[in-house]
Design an enzyme around this catalytic site. Structure first.
Site, mmCIF file in Angstrom:
data_model
loop_
_atom_site.group_PDB
_atom_site.id
_atom_site.type_symbol
_atom_site.label_atom_id
_atom_site.label_comp_id
_atom_site.label_asym_id
_atom_site.label_seq_id
_atom_site.Cartn_x
_atom_site.Cartn_y
_atom_site.Cartn_z
ATOM 1 N N GLU A 1 -7.611 31.812 17.772
ATOM 2 C CA GLU A 1 -8.638 32.342 16.863
ATOM 3 C C GLU A 1 -8.156 32.271 15.422
ATOM 4 O O GLU A 1 -8.815 32.798 14.522
ATOM 5 C CB GLU A 1 -8.973 33.743 17.408
ATOM 6 C CG GLU A 1 -9.840 34.655 16.642
ATOM 7 C CD GLU A 1 -9.048 35.452 15.640
ATOM 8 O OE1 GLU A 1 -9.671 36.204 14.902
ATOM 9 O OE2 GLU A 1 -7.800 35.310 15.574
ATOM 10 N N TRP A 2 -7.019 31.592 15.236
ATOM 11 C CA TRP A 2 -6.471 31.221 13.927
ATOM 12 C C TRP A 2 -6.046 32.425 13.079
ATOM 13 O O TRP A 2 -5.861 32.308 11.859
ATOM 14 C CB TRP A 2 -7.469 30.364 13.128
ATOM 15 C CG TRP A 2 -8.161 29.313 13.936
ATOM 16 C CD1 TRP A 2 -7.573 28.470 14.834
ATOM 17 C CD2 TRP A 2 -9.557 29.005 13.961
ATOM 18 N NE1 TRP A 2 -8.516 27.642 15.397
ATOM 19 C CE2 TRP A 2 -9.744 27.954 14.888
ATOM 20 C CE3 TRP A 2 -10.682 29.506 13.281
ATOM 21 C CZ2 TRP A 2 -10.999 27.403 15.150
ATOM 22 C CZ3 TRP A 2 -11.931 28.952 13.549
ATOM 23 C CH2 TRP A 2 -12.073 27.922 14.476
ATOM 24 N N GLY A 3 -5.949 33.587 13.704
ATOM 25 C CA GLY A 3 -5.524 34.765 12.943
ATOM 26 C C GLY A 3 -6.646 35.393 12.123
ATOM 27 O O GLY A 3 -6.407 36.344 11.383
ATOM 28 N N ASP B 1 -4.689 25.463 11.564
ATOM 29 C CA ASP B 1 -3.979 24.343 12.198
ATOM 30 C C ASP B 1 -2.817 23.841 11.343
ATOM 31 O O ASP B 1 -2.912 23.754 10.123
ATOM 32 C CB ASP B 1 -4.946 23.176 12.422
ATOM 33 C CG ASP B 1 -5.937 23.485 13.523
ATOM 34 O OD1 ASP B 1 -5.977 24.636 13.995
ATOM 35 O OD2 ASP B 1 -6.678 22.565 13.915
ATOM 36 N N ASP C 1 -10.396 28.397 22.086
ATOM 37 C CA ASP C 1 -10.567 28.188 20.645
ATOM 38 C C ASP C 1 -11.688 29.067 20.070
ATOM 39 O O ASP C 1 -12.309 29.859 20.793
ATOM 40 C CB ASP C 1 -10.869 26.685 20.429
ATOM 41 C CG ASP C 1 -10.252 26.131 19.161
ATOM 42 O OD1 ASP C 1 -9.995 26.907 18.241
ATOM 43 O OD2 ASP C 1 -10.049 24.901 19.108
HETATM 44 C C1 GLA Z 1 -8.938 23.740 16.605
HETATM 45 C C2 GLA Z 1 -7.593 24.242 17.111
HETATM 46 C C3 GLA Z 1 -6.670 23.056 17.327
HETATM 47 C C4 GLA Z 1 -7.278 22.105 18.343
HETATM 48 C C5 GLA Z 1 -8.666 21.670 17.877
HETATM 49 C C6 GLA Z 1 -9.432 20.907 18.950
HETATM 50 O O1 GLA Z 1 -8.832 23.164 15.344
HETATM 51 O O2 GLA Z 1 -7.041 25.155 16.213
HETATM 52 O O3 GLA Z 1 -5.395 23.496 17.778
HETATM 53 O O4 GLA Z 1 -7.369 22.743 19.588
HETATM 54 O O5 GLA Z 1 -9.479 22.791 17.515
HETATM 55 O O6 GLA Z 1 -10.707 20.529 18.540
#
Ligand code: GLA
Length: 420
Positions: free
Chosen positions: A200-202, A222, A167
């Site tokens: 890394e969410w892009g 997310d 993450d």
């Molecule tokens: C981030 C990630 C999620 C999950 C949470 C856990 O938000 O994007 O997919 O793994 O952390 O805390």
């Protein structure tokens, strides 16, 4: 590219000359070893399929719950449908490392330790995945891997970990590419094949650099179990299924074997309608996305099960070409998504995004399709296909003439076309 290959070759030679072992912890060497090995890694030739704790349980996880989930993974037919990884997300550790700096599985949640759970997962023919974070702390506040990458990788390997989700919380000004390369190298240095899932969410466009670093990389924030409405969470928003889908349109060309765009885990079975779940699952398969179920496998309704284990739809996701679908918009909020498949087959998915039922009535010949990325163009004037509806599991004629069908709100018609 050339210099990359050369540096890989140099690293290979160097490791041979110095007799560097796969377990070397020498700070300088493993990066070179990793680059050399990246040339041959084939850990995810098709999008990884599995189950992850986060969407339903967040940090409320423990050994009895998870052993029950492993059992349900098998008895529900998920394993037989092709799902393979069983992944623990955030919340499995104690709040502090031990005196040697090692991570510790929370003894209250996992009294027999993590290796025992990994062994149980393996005994059922599944693969075991775990979670950590590139920052000082995970998103839920547990110890992150920053500064402990090689130590943590060795610990995971000793437990039999096969998959690491990594993450991006609490990373301050870290350089994303460098941070992920460090962990990638640490995993490779263990000598154990471990699929590396970048989360890394892009934020830093991982589709441009994550190929060869890991096998899959998150492209968005997310997900939340809502078809088209984001959920505000205070300082951030969890994204609806349609919002995430829209973010995939312009990055489809980066998708492919061993480097998968990851639009986040599935919310099938987590509160949306049957149509919405079906549309969500269909679209993830059209994208050739990794399929990480996130529902309670012990309490699956028959409808949820029928979605997650639809082998013909899964086959679209797992098609070995690994080409993500492209979008063509039709009137009335209907989109048609098209995915070239092996042997000149084609998957076509009509998606009704609107909140009312829509009548689809199109001439196939008006739908000639041009895939600028792959050059795989489709002309319904020159070639005819037999169409099969992958949800009703029936033949629906050929691509001669028109295609007419009513599509309920937030639903899809998904076809496999086979050249005649
Ligand atoms: C981030 C990630 C999620 C999950 C949470 C856990 O938000 O994007 O997919 O793994 O952390 O805390």
């Amino acid at each position: 590219m050339k210099s990359y290959l050369l540096s890989g070759l140099a690293a290979l030679l160097l490791s041979g000359l110095t007799g560097l072992s796969a377990n070397a912890q020498d700070a300088a060497a493993p990066v070179a070893v990793a680059k050399a090995k990246l040339q041959t890694g084939n850990l995810a030739p098709t999008p990884p399929m599995g189950w992850n704790t986060w969407n339903t349980f967040q940090t409320r996880i423990d050994e009895p719950l998870l052993k029950g989930m492993v059992d349900a993974y098998v008895s529900s037919g998920m394993r037989d449908a092709g799902y393979k990884y069983f992944v623990l997300d955030d919340g499995w550790m104690t709040m502090e490392r031990d005196a040697s700096g090692n991570l510790v599985a929370d003894p209250k949640k996992f009294p027999n330790g993590m290796k025992a759970l990994a062994d149980y997962v393996h005994s059922k023919g599944l693969k075991f995945g775990i979670y950590n974070c590139a920052g000082w702390k995970t998103c839920a506040g547990y110890p992150g891997s920053r500064g402990h990458e090689y130590q943590d990788a060795l610990l995971y390997a000793s437990w039999g970990v096969d998959f690491l989700k990594y993450d991006w919380c609490n990373t301050d000004s870290l350089n994303a590419r460098e941070a992920y390369i460090t962990m990638s190298a640490a995993l490779k240095a263990t000598g154990r094949p471990i699929v590396f899932s970048l989360c890394e969410w892009g934020n830093h466009k991982p589709w441009q650099w994550a190929g060869g670093v890991g096998e899959l990389y998150r492209t968005t924030g997310d997900i939340t179990a809502n078809f088209d409405k984001d959920k505000h969470m205070g300082t951030w928003s969890a994204l609806s299924v349609m919002h995430i889908l829209d973010q995939q349109v312009n990055i489809r060309q980066f998708n492919g074997p061993n480097h998968w765009n990851d639009p986040d885990m599935l919310e099938v079975g987590n509160g949306m309608s049957y149509s919405e779940d079906k549309a969500h699952f269909s679209m993830w398969c059209m994208l050739s996305a990794p399929l990480a179920a996130g529902n309670d496998l012990r309490k699956m309704s028959d409808q949820t099960k029928s979605i997650l284990t639809n082998k013909e739809v899964i086959a679209i996701d797992q098609d070995e070409l690994g080409i993500a679908a492209y979008k063509k918009a039709l009137p009335d909020s209907i989109e048609v998504w098209v995915k070239p498949l092996k042997n000149n087959d084609v998957a076509v998915c009509f998606l009704n995004r609107s909140a009312k039922s829509q009548k689809l009535d199109i001439k196939w010949a008006d739908l000639n399709l041009e895939d600028k990325t792959t050059g795989l163009n489709i002309s319904f004037n020159t070639r005819q296909y037999a169409a099969r509806d992958l949800w009703t599991k029936t033949a629906t004629g050929t691509t001669k003439g028109s295609f007419k069908q009513e599509i309920p709100m937030h639903d899809v018609v998904m076809l496999r076309l086979t050249a005649k």
